[in-house]
Design an enzyme around this catalytic site. Structure first.
Site, PDB file in Angstrom:
ATOM      1  N   TRP A 272     -11.715  27.351   9.786  1.00  0.00           N
ATOM      2  CA  TRP A 272     -10.816  26.327  10.365  1.00  0.00           C
ATOM      3  C   TRP A 272     -11.603  25.050  10.643  1.00  0.00           C
ATOM      4  O   TRP A 272     -11.140  23.940  10.412  1.00  0.00           O
ATOM      5  CB  TRP A 272     -10.208  26.818  11.688  1.00  0.00           C
ATOM      6  CG  TRP A 272      -8.882  27.500  11.556  1.00  0.00           C
ATOM      7  CD1 TRP A 272      -8.657  28.833  11.682  1.00  0.00           C
ATOM      8  CD2 TRP A 272      -7.599  26.893  11.277  1.00  0.00           C
ATOM      9  NE1 TRP A 272      -7.319  29.093  11.502  1.00  0.00           N
ATOM     10  CE2 TRP A 272      -6.650  27.921  11.259  1.00  0.00           C
ATOM     11  CE3 TRP A 272      -7.179  25.590  11.047  1.00  0.00           C
ATOM     12  CZ2 TRP A 272      -5.294  27.689  11.012  1.00  0.00           C
ATOM     13  CZ3 TRP A 272      -5.835  25.344  10.799  1.00  0.00           C
ATOM     14  CH2 TRP A 272      -4.911  26.386  10.786  1.00  0.00           C
ATOM     15  N   TRP A 306       2.889  11.866  35.204  1.00  0.00           N
ATOM     16  CA  TRP A 306       2.809  13.214  34.627  1.00  0.00           C
ATOM     17  C   TRP A 306       1.482  13.405  33.896  1.00  0.00           C
ATOM     18  O   TRP A 306       0.880  14.483  33.967  1.00  0.00           O
ATOM     19  CB  TRP A 306       3.977  13.468  33.661  1.00  0.00           C
ATOM     20  CG  TRP A 306       5.293  13.657  34.353  1.00  0.00           C
ATOM     21  CD1 TRP A 306       5.509  13.674  35.709  1.00  0.00           C
ATOM     22  CD2 TRP A 306       6.563  13.865  33.731  1.00  0.00           C
ATOM     23  NE1 TRP A 306       6.842  13.878  35.970  1.00  0.00           N
ATOM     24  CE2 TRP A 306       7.518  13.999  34.777  1.00  0.00           C
ATOM     25  CE3 TRP A 306       7.009  13.935  32.413  1.00  0.00           C
ATOM     26  CZ2 TRP A 306       8.876  14.204  34.524  1.00  0.00           C
ATOM     27  CZ3 TRP A 306       8.362  14.148  32.160  1.00  0.00           C
ATOM     28  CH2 TRP A 306       9.282  14.284  33.219  1.00  0.00           C
ATOM     29  N   ASN A 335      -9.826  28.514  23.649  1.00  0.00           N
ATOM     30  CA  ASN A 335      -8.950  28.068  22.563  1.00  0.00           C
ATOM     31  C   ASN A 335      -7.468  28.313  22.830  1.00  0.00           C
ATOM     32  O   ASN A 335      -6.634  27.442  22.586  1.00  0.00           O
ATOM     33  CB  ASN A 335      -9.352  28.754  21.254  1.00  0.00           C
ATOM     34  CG  ASN A 335      -8.474  28.309  20.099  1.00  0.00           C
ATOM     35  OD1 ASN A 335      -8.388  27.130  19.804  1.00  0.00           O
ATOM     36  ND2 ASN A 335      -7.790  29.259  19.478  1.00  0.00           N
ATOM     37  N   TRP A 376      -5.119  19.041  18.146  1.00  0.00           N
ATOM     38  CA  TRP A 376      -4.025  18.301  18.807  1.00  0.00           C
ATOM     39  C   TRP A 376      -2.845  18.108  17.859  1.00  0.00           C
ATOM     40  O   TRP A 376      -1.688  18.281  18.254  1.00  0.00           O
ATOM     41  CB  TRP A 376      -4.526  16.945  19.345  1.00  0.00           C
ATOM     42  CG  TRP A 376      -5.064  17.125  20.728  1.00  0.00           C
ATOM     43  CD1 TRP A 376      -6.363  17.326  21.081  1.00  0.00           C
ATOM     44  CD2 TRP A 376      -4.293  17.202  21.938  1.00  0.00           C
ATOM     45  NE1 TRP A 376      -6.453  17.515  22.436  1.00  0.00           N
ATOM     46  CE2 TRP A 376      -5.205  17.439  22.986  1.00  0.00           C
ATOM     47  CE3 TRP A 376      -2.942  17.090  22.247  1.00  0.00           C
ATOM     48  CZ2 TRP A 376      -4.800  17.571  24.321  1.00  0.00           C
ATOM     49  CZ3 TRP A 376      -2.531  17.216  23.555  1.00  0.00           C
ATOM     50  CH2 TRP A 376      -3.445  17.457  24.581  1.00  0.00           C
TER      51      TRP A 376
HETATM   52  P1  FAD Z   1     -15.104  30.967  18.820  1.00  0.00           P
HETATM   53  O1  FAD Z   1     -13.771  31.573  18.990  1.00  0.00           O
HETATM   54  O2  FAD Z   1     -16.286  31.810  19.054  1.00  0.00           O
HETATM   55  O3  FAD Z   1     -15.141  30.389  17.324  1.00  0.00           O
HETATM   56  C1  FAD Z   1     -16.379  30.111  16.650  1.00  0.00           C
HETATM   57  C2  FAD Z   1     -16.423  28.680  16.166  1.00  0.00           C
HETATM   58  O4  FAD Z   1     -15.395  28.449  15.209  1.00  0.00           O
HETATM   59  C3  FAD Z   1     -16.198  27.660  17.254  1.00  0.00           C
HETATM   60  O5  FAD Z   1     -17.386  27.415  17.952  1.00  0.00           O
HETATM   61  C4  FAD Z   1     -15.717  26.464  16.461  1.00  0.00           C
HETATM   62  O6  FAD Z   1     -16.788  25.754  15.883  1.00  0.00           O
HETATM   63  C5  FAD Z   1     -14.923  27.110  15.350  1.00  0.00           C
HETATM   64  N1  FAD Z   1     -13.508  27.161  15.711  1.00  0.00           N
HETATM   65  C6  FAD Z   1     -12.868  28.125  16.393  1.00  0.00           C
HETATM   66  N2  FAD Z   1     -11.553  27.859  16.480  1.00  0.00           N
HETATM   67  C7  FAD Z   1     -11.366  26.678  15.857  1.00  0.00           C
HETATM   68  C8  FAD Z   1     -10.233  25.870  15.602  1.00  0.00           C
HETATM   69  N3  FAD Z   1      -9.019  26.220  16.004  1.00  0.00           N
HETATM   70  N4  FAD Z   1     -10.416  24.716  14.955  1.00  0.00           N
HETATM   71  C9  FAD Z   1     -11.633  24.338  14.528  1.00  0.00           C
HETATM   72  N5  FAD Z   1     -12.743  25.072  14.718  1.00  0.00           N
HETATM   73  C10 FAD Z   1     -12.609  26.222  15.369  1.00  0.00           C
HETATM   74  N6  FAD Z   1     -13.232  22.774  18.708  1.00  0.00           N
HETATM   75  C11 FAD Z   1     -14.347  22.025  18.766  1.00  0.00           C
HETATM   76  O7  FAD Z   1     -15.415  22.474  18.346  1.00  0.00           O
HETATM   77  N7  FAD Z   1     -14.313  20.752  19.274  1.00  0.00           N
HETATM   78  C12 FAD Z   1     -13.166  20.193  19.754  1.00  0.00           C
HETATM   79  O8  FAD Z   1     -13.177  19.036  20.190  1.00  0.00           O
HETATM   80  C13 FAD Z   1     -11.982  20.988  19.752  1.00  0.00           C
HETATM   81  N8  FAD Z   1     -10.831  20.511  20.269  1.00  0.00           N
HETATM   82  C14 FAD Z   1      -9.690  21.287  20.225  1.00  0.00           C
HETATM   83  C15 FAD Z   1      -8.493  20.762  20.715  1.00  0.00           C
HETATM   84  C16 FAD Z   1      -7.321  21.511  20.669  1.00  0.00           C
HETATM   85  C17 FAD Z   1      -6.036  20.926  21.207  1.00  0.00           C
HETATM   86  C18 FAD Z   1      -7.346  22.808  20.116  1.00  0.00           C
HETATM   87  C19 FAD Z   1      -6.095  23.621  20.043  1.00  0.00           C
HETATM   88  C20 FAD Z   1      -8.529  23.326  19.610  1.00  0.00           C
HETATM   89  C21 FAD Z   1      -9.712  22.589  19.651  1.00  0.00           C
HETATM   90  N9  FAD Z   1     -10.935  23.100  19.161  1.00  0.00           N
HETATM   91  C22 FAD Z   1     -12.059  22.311  19.194  1.00  0.00           C
HETATM   92  C23 FAD Z   1     -11.002  24.422  18.507  1.00  0.00           C
HETATM   93  C24 FAD Z   1     -11.346  25.610  19.417  1.00  0.00           C
HETATM   94  O9  FAD Z   1     -10.535  25.611  20.559  1.00  0.00           O
HETATM   95  C25 FAD Z   1     -12.813  25.636  19.844  1.00  0.00           C
HETATM   96  O10 FAD Z   1     -13.641  25.472  18.724  1.00  0.00           O
HETATM   97  C26 FAD Z   1     -13.174  26.952  20.523  1.00  0.00           C
HETATM   98  O11 FAD Z   1     -12.351  27.162  21.628  1.00  0.00           O
HETATM   99  C27 FAD Z   1     -14.634  26.920  20.945  1.00  0.00           C
HETATM  100  O12 FAD Z   1     -14.991  28.103  21.589  1.00  0.00           O
HETATM  101  P2  FAD Z   1     -15.975  29.151  20.912  1.00  0.00           P
HETATM  102  O13 FAD Z   1     -17.182  28.465  20.389  1.00  0.00           O
HETATM  103  O14 FAD Z   1     -16.190  30.258  21.855  1.00  0.00           O
HETATM  104  O15 FAD Z   1     -15.102  29.628  19.680  1.00  0.00           O
END
Ligand code: FAD
Length: 464
Positions: A272, A306, A335, A376
């Site tokens: 993703w 809001w 997430n 977003w």
């Molecule tokens: P894990 O669940 O361990 O996933 C491993 C890695 O996969 C993450 O570190 C990240 O690099 C990638 N990843 C996971 N989910 C997503 C996803 N949906 N989209 C893209 N990459 C993903 N991620 C960011 O890195 N930076 C942001 O600014 C960001 N903003 C977000 C805003 C919104 C509104 C939403 C819905 C998601 C956003 N995400 C963002 C994606 C995701 O929420 C985070 O990457 C994740 O929560 C990070 O936690 P983790 O490293 O434990 O993820």
């Protein structure tokens, strides 16, 4: 003669493509970092990310010193500094890893042109993704705009070569001697006088610790646990990926080697990330506008009060408020909660997703333009492969499903700690509240009625 290696979003000395290339070129290498004033100027003096970057650089500097070199740090405009340093240090080539954000692309084009006029070169390597730019296209030669076919193509194309480490040879004897290296500025000198504590251990060592913990203990159960914010189910590696203190190739190797269902699910999340990166590369306009043209001019009412209640975690919806307080207090948000809090801002409060995106960009330690914008636009239904506009999260049902015993809510909303497991999801519906607890005084009554706002959102989006 020397070569320059310029650190940007790749703050590590291991498995680093451009650093490997710089060292292989044979000249002594000078490692450089620039605190870019074009970026710093818009950040508050409390920005936690500066602490993360600074401590990560300190670790790098110490390792470079131990190998007989040093880290050259300057503060200012990279467009001026890099060409000057190339002359000063007699370097024909500046090595850096590619950065796909619109600002970085423009900056690098400018620097490449100046260097070229000096008879020098900016040599860039792919490092932060497995597949970049045009490497994965549809059968018709177009960029992918739907995730599932992109993911399938990504998995099909992946070979061991793609995730193979770009091994960095031993540094000793390959670095430029530290003569004349300016001292690293401290955070106060950089104008960051009140940096909030960063709970995440920075640097390569911080990333290695998290990765070991995740891969030894939790990756196999990732698919079952990743949606529950009270459970330590995810990797928490996003900030390390953002600043490159860990290599994406190493993570993909782990995920592929593990072979479990959890690891396959986690790999998809990494894909993703690449999906959104390639989207930003091909459609840089998404940074400003909705991907779907029909949603570019939605007449969001954008009520300021809001927006502020949402930002402060005072909406009266406990899961949303706990999520926003997690963001404000730690710089991280789970997430599932990012999806629900973003949906709530757009579909319940009818506020332009770009205002929410901007707030996340300010607060998230792991802020990444491509993923934040992608997330977003997904939640706002304006993105390419987004949640359909009529599918609207119910914040109470999400709370009951993903935080059933209210453990996460209690952690961030201590004022609700005494409420029972039913009442905690929607205190205004509770038949009985604890003695002495007054709704509206101790915790806000909801600022909106979800059922009413849902209809308004359907009308707003449905008109297009
Ligand atoms: P894990 O669940 O361990 O996933 C491993 C890695 O996969 C993450 O570190 C990240 O690099 C990638 N990843 C996971 N989910 C997503 C996803 N949906 N989209 C893209 N990459 C993903 N991620 C960011 O890195 N930076 C942001 O600014 C960001 N903003 C977000 C805003 C919104 C509104 C939403 C819905 C998601 C956003 N995400 C963002 C994606 C995701 O929420 C985070 O990457 C994740 O929560 C990070 O936690 P983790 O490293 O434990 O993820």
């Amino acid at each position: 003669k020397s070569s320059l290696y310029w650190f940007r979003r790749d703050l590590r000395l291991e498995d680093n493509h451009a650093l490997q290339q710089a060292l292989a070129a044979g000249h002594p290498v000078q490692c450089v970092f620039i605190f870019d004033t074009n970026v710093l100027v818009s950040l508050p003096s409390s920005d936690r990310r500066l602490g993360f970057i600074w401590h990560s650089l300190l670790e790098i500097r110490d390792l470079l010193r131990a190998a007989g070199g040093d880290l050259w740090c300057e503060t200012g405009e990279p467009q001026a500094i890099i060409p000057r340093l190339a002359i000063q240090l007699d370097a024909d080539t500046v090595y850096a890893n590619e950065d796909y954000e619109p600002y970085a692309r423009q900056r690098d084009q400018g620097i490449a042109a100046i260097l070229s006029a000096q008879g020098k070169e900016l040599r860039q390597c792919k490092d932060q993704v497995i597949f970049a730019k045009d490497e994965l296209l549809t059968g018709g030669g177009k960029p992918f705009t739907v995730f599932t076919p992109y993911c399938n193509a990504w998995l099909k194309r992946l070979t061991p070569y793609h995730s193979q480490s770009r091994e960095v040879p031993p540094l000793a004897g390959r670095l430029r001697a530290p003569a004349g290296v300016p001292a690293m500025p401290n955070l106060i000198e950089l104008g960051f006088t009140q940096v909030e504590p960063c709970l995440l251990r920075p640097g390569m060592s911080g990333a290695a610790e998290l990765l070991a913990d995740f891969c030894q203990q939790r990756i196999q159960r990732y698919h079952e646990q990743r949606d529950y914010p009270a459970v330590k189910g995810v990797s928490y590696l996003s900030t390390h990926l953002r600043f490159g203190t860990v290599s994406i190739r190493q993570l993909v190797q782990f995920a592929c080697f593990d072979g479990s269902e959890g690891a396959a699910c986690w790999l998809k999340e990494l894909i993703w990330r690449e999906f959104y990166q390639q989207l930003l590369w091909h459609f840089p306009e998404v940074a400003e506008h909705s991907f779907k043209p029909q949603y570019r001019d939605l007449a969001y009412p954008n009520r300021q009060d809001w927006l502020e209640s949402w930002q402060k975690g005072l909406s009266g919806y406990p899961l949303i408020d706990a999520a926003m307080r997690q963001l404000n207090q730690t710089g991280y948000m789970h997430n599932r909660l990012r999806m629900v809090a973003a949906s709530f801002l757009v579909k319940d409060l009818l506020i332009d997703w770009r205002l929410g995106e901007r707030y996340f960009a300010e607060k998230l330690l792991d802020f990444d333009l491509a993923s934040n914008n992608g997330g977003w636009q997904w939640a706002a239904s304006t993105g390419c492969d987004a949640q359909p506009y009529f599918r609207i999260f119910n914040p109470v049902a999400q709370s009951q499903k993903f935080d059933p015993a209210g453990r996460f809510i209690r952690r961030y909303l201590p004022e609700l700690a005494q409420l029972d497991d039913q009442a905690i999801h929607a205190p205004w519906l509770a038949k009985q509240l604890p003695d002495g607890f007054v709704l509206g005084r101790d915790y806000p009554t909801p600022i909106v009625d979800h059922a009413v706002q849902r209809q308004q959102a359907l009308a707003l989006f449905g008109r297009q």
